[in-house]
Design a protein around this motif. Sequence first.
Motif: not given
Lengths: 103, 240
Positions: A4, A6-7, A11, A14, A18, B26-27, B36-37, B40-41, B44-45, B48-50, B56, B58, B62, B68
Amino acid sequence: MSLWFWILVACVVAYLTKLLGYLVPRKVLANPRFARVAGTLTIGLLASLTVVNTVATGQGLVVDSRIGALVAAAVALWLRAPFLVVVIVGAAAAAGLRLLGLP
Amino acid sequence: MTASLRHSPGARVGASIAVATGLYGMSFGALAVASGLDVWQTCVLSLLLFSGGSQFAFIGVIAGGGSGIAAASAAALLGIRNTVYGMQLNALLHPTGWRRFASAHVTIDESLATSTGQTDPVEQKRGFWVAGLGIFVLWNLFTLVGALAGDALGDPKQWGLDGAAVAAFLALLWPRLRSREAGAIAVACALVTVVAVPFVPAGVPILVAAVVAAAIGWFGSGPRGEGLEPDVEPKREATS
């Protein structure tokens, strides 16, 4: 829990990466090396990620059905198939080869 | 407003790209849970990472057993091109106030391509927002669908999900291999990766390849912006 962490780091980094583009003064833009490094990094990382996901299992090099997925995906891309079709073709190739008894 | 949007080439291209791109969330969702995520994880990616490539990257690290920090590093490095996109879009659209912060979040390959593919300034703006926001909504929706479906599938290998990951990375790389130098960089980094895998912990070979790629960019003499071509060609999409 550490995953969590590192996620969330990924984020935040990233978003700041940007946002930085919107905040840098135009002078930095004039340095052609910056744009070139950003470009070659993208190519190099995607090539590396493709290879790792094809032949690496942990620290070992393994030849298995994923090679078939790579070849099938390349053929699909060469035929100008859209992204989602390429991904499905890759999955089908790996799943099919495993059905035939390959590792 | 709706009538004028319907006849807006920027909005139309943005919408078609949003549908085409949003679906492959979807993929991502399915591959993320296979790596393995948890659901929720995974979500969130996407929220927030978008940035598809970084997401992919990240989960790719893993999935290979990487740490991590290696996953976050690979994602961060792959996102560096977004800084260049941000500079281009800032010069093109000059958003102010809160719009600047919102623009930054939806700055990705596809919104840049849609915007820069238009000639009229109003259409550049519409294209950017329709593609950016449209992809954001659909990408997150389909990430959730993929994560839930992937969770219900059972053994990911049986469904060839590891093969799907290979295909996804190759599909992200493919459109950038338009020049001979780009192909040479890809081959060099692929070779460095294969050689590094047995000697360093999982995830690190990708970072070794990143150093090689950055060095080629820094000392090389290829065209500026090599490999920054976006994944989509908005002009072709518009006519089809």
